[in-house]
Design an enzyme around this catalytic site. Structure first.
Site, mmCIF file in Angstrom:
data_model
loop_
_atom_site.group_PDB
_atom_site.id
_atom_site.type_symbol
_atom_site.label_atom_id
_atom_site.label_comp_id
_atom_site.label_asym_id
_atom_site.label_seq_id
_atom_site.Cartn_x
_atom_site.Cartn_y
_atom_site.Cartn_z
ATOM 1 N N ASP A 82 -115.430 11.847 19.565
ATOM 2 C CA ASP A 82 -115.038 11.953 18.164
ATOM 3 C C ASP A 82 -115.243 10.632 17.416
ATOM 4 O O ASP A 82 -114.975 9.560 17.972
ATOM 5 C CB ASP A 82 -113.550 12.349 18.131
ATOM 6 C CG ASP A 82 -113.174 13.053 16.845
ATOM 7 O OD1 ASP A 82 -114.050 13.692 16.243
ATOM 8 O OD2 ASP A 82 -111.986 12.977 16.465
ATOM 9 N N HIS A 83 -115.686 10.717 16.171
ATOM 10 C CA HIS A 83 -115.764 9.559 15.269
ATOM 11 C C HIS A 83 -116.328 8.297 15.908
ATOM 12 O O HIS A 83 -115.652 7.255 15.943
ATOM 13 C CB HIS A 83 -114.381 9.213 14.704
ATOM 14 C CG HIS A 83 -113.919 10.174 13.667
ATOM 15 N ND1 HIS A 83 -114.444 10.192 12.399
ATOM 16 C CD2 HIS A 83 -112.993 11.156 13.715
ATOM 17 C CE1 HIS A 83 -113.856 11.146 11.710
ATOM 18 N NE2 HIS A 83 -112.978 11.755 12.478
ATOM 19 N N ASP A 104 -120.433 8.975 13.386
ATOM 20 C CA ASP A 104 -119.747 8.889 12.096
ATOM 21 C C ASP A 104 -120.267 7.673 11.329
ATOM 22 O O ASP A 104 -119.749 6.565 11.457
ATOM 23 C CB ASP A 104 -118.234 8.800 12.307
ATOM 24 C CG ASP A 104 -117.484 8.752 10.978
ATOM 25 O OD1 ASP A 104 -118.144 8.707 9.919
ATOM 26 O OD2 ASP A 104 -116.242 8.754 11.001
ATOM 27 N N GLY A 182 -103.874 11.934 10.566
ATOM 28 C CA GLY A 182 -102.483 11.495 10.598
ATOM 29 C C GLY A 182 -101.565 12.601 10.117
ATOM 30 O O GLY A 182 -101.816 13.781 10.355
ATOM 31 N N HIS A 215 -111.698 18.257 9.836
ATOM 32 C CA HIS A 215 -110.923 17.156 10.434
ATOM 33 C C HIS A 215 -109.518 17.169 9.844
ATOM 34 O O HIS A 215 -109.291 17.734 8.777
ATOM 35 C CB HIS A 215 -111.615 15.819 10.157
ATOM 36 C CG HIS A 215 -112.801 15.596 11.047
ATOM 37 N ND1 HIS A 215 -112.850 14.599 11.987
ATOM 38 C CD2 HIS A 215 -113.969 16.279 11.163
ATOM 39 C CE1 HIS A 215 -114.000 14.673 12.631
ATOM 40 N NE2 HIS A 215 -114.710 15.675 12.149
#
Ligand SMILES: [Zn+2]
Length: 291
Positions: A82-83, A104, A182, A215
């Site tokens: 991821d990312h 990313d 978050g 996301h």
């Protein structure tokens, strides 16, 4: 089953109107809990790690564990990075056995994002069996120590989305549409459904070629999740929810059993809590019984 790439899981999901959960894990207990829940519910699964835990646990270790769990599971499982903002690290993970990587480069100017994304796509496609996710626009919040202020977050421009997909050949697109990493500070986060619908129409139309990724799944109201699936979202990233469940279950167990020194029992409590949380996501995404 052998581990799968993400695109082959997500095209049928988009066509049939459900989504596949992509769960961020940081340890073995989480990974086993996520796999067990999906096996029980016969749901396809994407396991993902951010760059930091992949370095901490070791790329080879994560691949070996995922392959072992996947081999004995009667469901398809994809291992996703991821990312990752580092082209070289994406290529290394693909070499080592990751089956989906996210380059990313969304913080770069548009042309540079295209250049870096295409470089990873060309590499992974030549390798075979590895699909690639790119991001356009910037998802706000905190992801693996990278902070993006909400006011600095730029949403994905629908008129650029098709150009980006065509010129990079990327397999999955994560467009920034207002979801955030978050915890949402409000019960009604501002998600731009209209923008997302435009992007989905521009890229996929009647034939699904490039599945779309959402996301910032944690904290999205269930009706938002349903609406995003209806509009064409088929991969939902869930990270904060699992982290909070892990910490809360650990703290809860230890607080109630302060005189006990049996880590195995803490693990059981954590695993049960994560399995319960993951089941809630399987219900929201409609992925049960798809295998
Ligand atoms: Zn993300």
């Amino acid at each position: 089953m052998p581990i799968s790439d993400a695109k082959e899981l997500l095209i049928p999901a988009t066509e049939e109107g459900y989504a596949v959960g992509a769960f961020n894990i940081t340890n073995l207990i989480q990974m086993e809990a996520v796999v067990e829940a999906h096996v029980e519910r016969r749901a396809p699964l994407i396991i993902q790690t951010s760059v930091t835990p992949s370095k901490f646990l070791g790329q080879e270790v994560i691949v070996a564990i995922t392959r072992t769990l996947a081999d004995s599971a009667p469901i398809p499982i994809c291992l996703h990075l991821d990312h990752c903002a580092d082209v070289l690290y994406c290529k290394q993970c693909a070499d080592l056995g990751w089956t989906n990587v996210m380059i990313d480069a969304s913080k770069e100017p548009f042309e540079e994002n295209i250049r870096q994304t295409k470089e990873v796509v060309d590499y992974c496609h030549a390798l075979g069996g590895v699909s690639v996710e790119g991001e356009l626009g910037t998802v706000s919040g905190v992801e693996d120590q990278v902070k993006v202020a909400e006011d600095a977050a730029q949403l994905c421009d629908p008129s650029q989305a098709l150009d980006f997909v065509e010129r990079t050949g990327v397999d999955l697109l994560a467009p920034a549409i207002g979801t955030a990493h978050g915890v949402y500070k409000t019960k009604n986060p501002k998600v731009d459904f209209e923008r997302f619908a435009k992007i989905a129409r521009a890229i996929n139309g009647a034939v699904i070629r490039t599945p779309l990724v959402i996301h910032g799944g944690t904290g999205l109201p269930p009706d938002y999740v349903s609406k995003l699936i209806e509009l064409g979202g088929s991969k939902f990233n869930v990270s904060t929810d699992l982290k909070r469940t892990l910490i809360d279950a650990t703290y809860g167990y230890i607080s109630e059993h302060r005189e006990e020194y049996n880590p195995g029992k803490v693990d059981v409590a954590v695993k049960d809590a994560i399995r319960t949380k993951v089941n809630e996501w399987i219900d929201m995404l409609g992925s049960a019984g798809r295998i």
